[in-house]
Write an enzyme that holds these catalytic residues in place. Structure first.
Site, PDB file in Angstrom:
ATOM      1  N   ARG A 110      35.988  -2.433  95.767  1.00  0.00           N
ATOM      2  CA  ARG A 110      35.704  -3.881  95.792  1.00  0.00           C
ATOM      3  C   ARG A 110      34.921  -4.317  97.031  1.00  0.00           C
ATOM      4  O   ARG A 110      34.956  -5.477  97.420  1.00  0.00           O
ATOM      5  CB  ARG A 110      36.992  -4.691  95.687  1.00  0.00           C
ATOM      6  CG  ARG A 110      37.731  -4.411  94.389  1.00  0.00           C
ATOM      7  CD  ARG A 110      38.904  -5.333  94.174  1.00  0.00           C
ATOM      8  NE  ARG A 110      39.599  -4.938  92.954  1.00  0.00           N
ATOM      9  CZ  ARG A 110      40.444  -3.900  92.881  1.00  0.00           C
ATOM     10  NH1 ARG A 110      40.716  -3.192  93.962  1.00  0.00           N
ATOM     11  NH2 ARG A 110      41.001  -3.585  91.743  1.00  0.00           N
ATOM     12  N   LYS A 132      20.540  -9.332  97.680  1.00  0.00           N
ATOM     13  CA  LYS A 132      20.540  -9.055  96.239  1.00  0.00           C
ATOM     14  C   LYS A 132      20.537  -7.548  96.035  1.00  0.00           C
ATOM     15  O   LYS A 132      19.725  -6.837  96.627  1.00  0.00           O
ATOM     16  CB  LYS A 132      19.296  -9.644  95.569  1.00  0.00           C
ATOM     17  CG  LYS A 132      19.381 -11.124  95.309  1.00  0.00           C
ATOM     18  CD  LYS A 132      18.219 -11.540  94.404  1.00  0.00           C
ATOM     19  CE  LYS A 132      18.196 -13.030  94.174  1.00  0.00           C
ATOM     20  NZ  LYS A 132      17.020 -13.439  93.372  1.00  0.00           N
ATOM     21  N   LYS A 207      11.679 -14.762 105.115  1.00  0.00           N
ATOM     22  CA  LYS A 207      12.649 -14.513 104.035  1.00  0.00           C
ATOM     23  C   LYS A 207      14.067 -14.845 104.506  1.00  0.00           C
ATOM     24  O   LYS A 207      14.843 -15.442 103.757  1.00  0.00           O
ATOM     25  CB  LYS A 207      12.581 -13.079 103.513  1.00  0.00           C
ATOM     26  CG  LYS A 207      13.602 -12.875 102.390  1.00  0.00           C
ATOM     27  CD  LYS A 207      13.294 -11.822 101.369  1.00  0.00           C
ATOM     28  CE  LYS A 207      14.360 -11.867 100.249  1.00  0.00           C
ATOM     29  NZ  LYS A 207      14.242 -10.790  99.273  1.00  0.00           N
ATOM     30  N   GLU A 217      21.712 -19.709  95.333  1.00  0.00           N
ATOM     31  CA  GLU A 217      21.056 -20.493  94.297  1.00  0.00           C
ATOM     32  C   GLU A 217      19.558 -20.262  94.306  1.00  0.00           C
ATOM     33  O   GLU A 217      19.012 -19.679  95.220  1.00  0.00           O
ATOM     34  CB  GLU A 217      21.403 -21.973  94.462  1.00  0.00           C
ATOM     35  CG  GLU A 217      22.858 -22.262  94.166  1.00  0.00           C
ATOM     36  CD  GLU A 217      23.376 -21.567  92.891  1.00  0.00           C
ATOM     37  OE1 GLU A 217      22.659 -21.589  91.874  1.00  0.00           O
ATOM     38  OE2 GLU A 217      24.467 -20.997  92.930  1.00  0.00           O
ATOM     39  N   ASN A 225       9.090 -16.348  94.888  1.00  0.00           N
ATOM     40  CA  ASN A 225       8.407 -15.836  93.701  1.00  0.00           C
ATOM     41  C   ASN A 225       6.957 -16.309  93.616  1.00  0.00           C
ATOM     42  O   ASN A 225       6.321 -16.167  92.567  1.00  0.00           O
ATOM     43  CB  ASN A 225       9.151 -16.261  92.425  1.00  0.00           C
ATOM     44  CG  ASN A 225      10.442 -15.497  92.271  1.00  0.00           C
ATOM     45  OD1 ASN A 225      10.552 -14.352  92.716  1.00  0.00           O
ATOM     46  ND2 ASN A 225      11.432 -16.123  91.676  1.00  0.00           N
ATOM     47  N   HIS A 228       4.236 -14.534  91.612  1.00  0.00           N
ATOM     48  CA  HIS A 228       4.912 -13.546  90.773  1.00  0.00           C
ATOM     49  C   HIS A 228       4.865 -13.862  89.276  1.00  0.00           C
ATOM     50  O   HIS A 228       5.117 -12.971  88.471  1.00  0.00           O
ATOM     51  CB  HIS A 228       6.374 -13.389  91.202  1.00  0.00           C
ATOM     52  CG  HIS A 228       6.551 -12.538  92.421  1.00  0.00           C
ATOM     53  ND1 HIS A 228       5.963 -12.832  93.631  1.00  0.00           N
ATOM     54  CD2 HIS A 228       7.235 -11.374  92.617  1.00  0.00           C
ATOM     55  CE1 HIS A 228       6.299 -11.898  94.512  1.00  0.00           C
ATOM     56  NE2 HIS A 228       7.060 -11.004  93.925  1.00  0.00           N
ATOM     57  N   HIS A 232       4.045 -10.578  87.544  1.00  0.00           N
ATOM     58  CA  HIS A 232       4.931  -9.832  86.633  1.00  0.00           C
ATOM     59  C   HIS A 232       4.272  -9.609  85.288  1.00  0.00           C
ATOM     60  O   HIS A 232       4.353  -8.518  84.711  1.00  0.00           O
ATOM     61  CB  HIS A 232       6.247 -10.598  86.425  1.00  0.00           C
ATOM     62  CG  HIS A 232       7.212 -10.430  87.557  1.00  0.00           C
ATOM     63  ND1 HIS A 232       8.040 -11.448  87.974  1.00  0.00           N
ATOM     64  CD2 HIS A 232       7.485  -9.370  88.347  1.00  0.00           C
ATOM     65  CE1 HIS A 232       8.787 -11.016  88.984  1.00  0.00           C
ATOM     66  NE2 HIS A 232       8.464  -9.761  89.235  1.00  0.00           N
TER      67      HIS A 232
HETATM   68  N1  LIG Z   1      16.892  -6.732  96.194  1.00  0.00           N
HETATM   69  C1  LIG Z   1      15.774  -7.409  96.302  1.00  0.00           C
HETATM   70  O1  LIG Z   1      15.765  -8.559  96.761  1.00  0.00           O
HETATM   71  C2  LIG Z   1      14.494  -6.765  95.870  1.00  0.00           C
HETATM   72  C3  LIG Z   1      13.273  -7.393  96.165  1.00  0.00           C
HETATM   73  C4  LIG Z   1      12.094  -6.751  95.791  1.00  0.00           C
HETATM   74  C5  LIG Z   1      12.137  -5.522  95.135  1.00  0.00           C
HETATM   75  N2  LIG Z   1      13.342  -4.939  94.846  1.00  0.00           N
HETATM   76  C6  LIG Z   1      13.423  -3.623  94.172  1.00  0.00           C
HETATM   77  O2  LIG Z   1      12.834  -2.670  95.035  1.00  0.00           O
HETATM   78  C7  LIG Z   1      12.330  -1.597  94.249  1.00  0.00           C
HETATM   79  C8  LIG Z   1      10.950  -1.231  94.750  1.00  0.00           C
HETATM   80  O3  LIG Z   1      11.046  -0.863  96.100  1.00  0.00           O
HETATM   81  P1  LIG Z   1       9.913  -0.033  96.842  1.00  0.00           P
HETATM   82  O4  LIG Z   1       8.605  -0.651  96.567  1.00  0.00           O
HETATM   83  O5  LIG Z   1      10.358   0.140  98.219  1.00  0.00           O
HETATM   84  O6  LIG Z   1       9.883   1.335  96.010  1.00  0.00           O
HETATM   85  P2  LIG Z   1      10.834   2.617  96.017  1.00  0.00           P
HETATM   86  O7  LIG Z   1      12.099   2.363  96.705  1.00  0.00           O
HETATM   87  O8  LIG Z   1      10.896   3.070  94.606  1.00  0.00           O
HETATM   88  O9  LIG Z   1       9.986   3.654  96.880  1.00  0.00           O
HETATM   89  C9  LIG Z   1       8.707   4.052  96.439  1.00  0.00           C
HETATM   90  C10 LIG Z   1       8.482   5.543  96.671  1.00  0.00           C
HETATM   91  O10 LIG Z   1       8.284   5.797  98.070  1.00  0.00           O
HETATM   92  C11 LIG Z   1       9.156   6.833  98.506  1.00  0.00           C
HETATM   93  N3  LIG Z   1       9.420   6.572  99.929  1.00  0.00           N
HETATM   94  C12 LIG Z   1      10.272   5.670 100.447  1.00  0.00           C
HETATM   95  N4  LIG Z   1      10.164   5.638 101.773  1.00  0.00           N
HETATM   96  C13 LIG Z   1       9.244   6.556 102.121  1.00  0.00           C
HETATM   97  C14 LIG Z   1       8.685   6.967 103.356  1.00  0.00           C
HETATM   98  N5  LIG Z   1       9.041   6.402 104.518  1.00  0.00           N
HETATM   99  N6  LIG Z   1       7.751   7.930 103.338  1.00  0.00           N
HETATM  100  C15 LIG Z   1       7.349   8.473 102.157  1.00  0.00           C
HETATM  101  N7  LIG Z   1       7.823   8.105 100.972  1.00  0.00           N
HETATM  102  C16 LIG Z   1       8.758   7.160 100.950  1.00  0.00           C
HETATM  103  C17 LIG Z   1      10.333   6.742  97.579  1.00  0.00           C
HETATM  104  O11 LIG Z   1      11.052   7.957  97.534  1.00  0.00           O
HETATM  105  C18 LIG Z   1       9.669   6.400  96.256  1.00  0.00           C
HETATM  106  O12 LIG Z   1       9.184   7.561  95.631  1.00  0.00           O
HETATM  107  C19 LIG Z   1      12.379  -2.040  92.820  1.00  0.00           C
HETATM  108  O13 LIG Z   1      13.454  -1.387  92.171  1.00  0.00           O
HETATM  109  C20 LIG Z   1      12.654  -3.533  92.899  1.00  0.00           C
HETATM  110  O14 LIG Z   1      13.389  -4.010  91.799  1.00  0.00           O
HETATM  111  C21 LIG Z   1      14.508  -5.550  95.208  1.00  0.00           C
HETATM  112 ZN   LIG Z   2       7.740  -9.185  94.722  1.00  0.00          ZN
END
Ligand SMILES: NC(=O)c1ccc[n+]([C@@H]2O[C@H](COP(=O)([O-])OP(=O)(O)OC[C@H]3O[C@@H](n4cnc5c(N)ncnc54)[C@H](O)[C@@H]3O)[C@@H](O)[C@H]2O)c1
Ligand SMILES: [Zn+2]
Length: 345
Positions: A110, A132, A207, A217, A225, A228, A232
């Protein structure tokens, strides 16, 4: 390094940004944690030293492994190791790792503390900040998740050197967005003219301020966004050939054209959007062969749009949610996108 406080009422925490930020890990772990479960992906190759007993757990790479099964897998391995509520999870990776590890931390016993060591540009300025977490279902992205604030976030900009150019560009699209959310209250200087580390820190501060003002909210959070709605739709319409940040970049320019059509901003402000997006070396034109009807259908997909579409648009009061945008305006903005490359210098 630069420390940015995230001023949440019940659980304030710091985001530490800059070269070498990863060295602060042992100092930001919650007091009393005996063990650290480090979650990362093969290929990231970032070594961390939590200074306490630790073990590394790997998750898969790619959106199709961002699943409830991955969360179950992590939780079972943690249980077998004997991780408990007083311990800590350390997520080392991009948005995928911080979303999955953060969600597993939110539900294991939890709720176990989590520290994010963000290793992508998109992660550092977006995904790791704000609390998030979640995973995908076959029915859609990020449909299962939780708000789970980290105890600290480390954004070591040295780690970005190993990122692929595509991953870096994807983060740049998000950075371009923050240019238009910067109200000047986070320090002097234009975002795109700051040294790189300070750009990352400025985005984090923007942010963090939005999140602190609106932890759960979707009021102010909706401004995040910006760009976006079309972004998207473009990702989906191109079968993800366009990266998230590229879609956002085109979406920012489109949102500017739409705001001009609606009389909310002037030509100069539209030109500013094109200049910023171009300055980050991102696309500002629609890919060929897209069907406007398909894009409009994708705009309205999440919400039942009876009286037009809801957009986040720039205007006299800054970026805000605008409801009821009509098809004629949407089409006029598409037309402006089609004509603009020849018209604008
Ligand atoms: N929680 C939130 O508020 C929020 C906001 C935006 C996006 N997201 C999520 O984030 C994800 C996308 O994140 P991302 O763009 O970081 O992609 P990712 O986490 O998929 O990473 C992209 C690629 O880069 C590699 N990588 C990571 N760090 C590295 C480094 N230092 N050197 C070399 N390679 C590296 C990873 O292994 C992966 O193959 C999505 O799932 C999206 O839904 C969440
Ligand atoms: Zn984005």
């Amino acid at each position: 390094v630069i420390t940015i406080p995230v001023a949440l009422t019940d659980r304030p925490y710091d985001v530490i940004v800059g070269p070498g930020a990863i060295g602060a890990l042992a100092d930001v772990l919650p007091a009393g944690a005996r063990r650290a479960a480090i979650v990362t992906q093969a290929g990231i190759g970032v070594e961390v030293d939590p200074g306490i007993e630790h073990r590394t757990f790997l998750i898969g790479t790619g959106e199709d492994t961002k699943t409830l099964a991955a969360v179950e897998d992590l939780c079972r391995q943690w249980a077998q190791w004997g991780l408990n509520r007083a311990d800590v999870v350390v997520a080392v990776g991009g948005g995928m790792v911080t979303d999955v590890a953060g969600f597993a931390a939110a539900v294991f016993h939890r709720g176990v503390a989590v520290v994010h060591v963000s290793t992508t540009l998109l992660g550092q300025i977006d995904a790791a900040i704000g609390g998030k977490t979640g995973v995908n279902l076959p029915e859609g992205k990020n449909l299962v998740g939780a708000f789970w604030q980290p105890s600290a976030v480390l954004c070591d900009t040295d780690l970005l050197v190993s990122l692929s150019p595509e991953e870096l560009r994807s983060g740049m699209g998000e950075m371009a967005k923050y240019h238009f959310l910067d109200d000047g209250s986070h320090g002097p200087g234009r975002l795109d003219e700051l040294p790189f580390d300070e750009q990352v820190a400025r985005c984090v501060a923007i942010k963090a301020a939005v999140v602190a003002g609106d932890e759960r909210e979707d009021g102010r959070r909706a401004t995040l966004n910006y760009g976006h709605t079309l972004g998207h739709a473009l990702e989906i319409a191109t079968d993800f050939r366009l990266r998230h940040g590229e879609g956002v970049a085109i979406g920012l320019v489109y949102a500017a054209e739409l705001a001009r059509v609606l009389g909310r901003i002037d030509d100069q402000r539209v030109a500013e959007h094109r200049r910023v997006v171009g300055g980050y070396d991102l696309p500002a034109t629609l890919p060929d062969g897209l069907d406007p009807d398909q894009l409009v259908a994708l705009f309205g997909r999440d919400k039942k749009a009876i009286d037009g579409v809801t957009f986040v648009l720039d205007g006299p009061r800054g970026v805000e949610t605008v409801v009821g945008v009509e098809r004629a305006a949407i089409d006029a903005a598409f037309e402006a996108m089609r004509l603009a490359p020849e018209e604008t210098p």
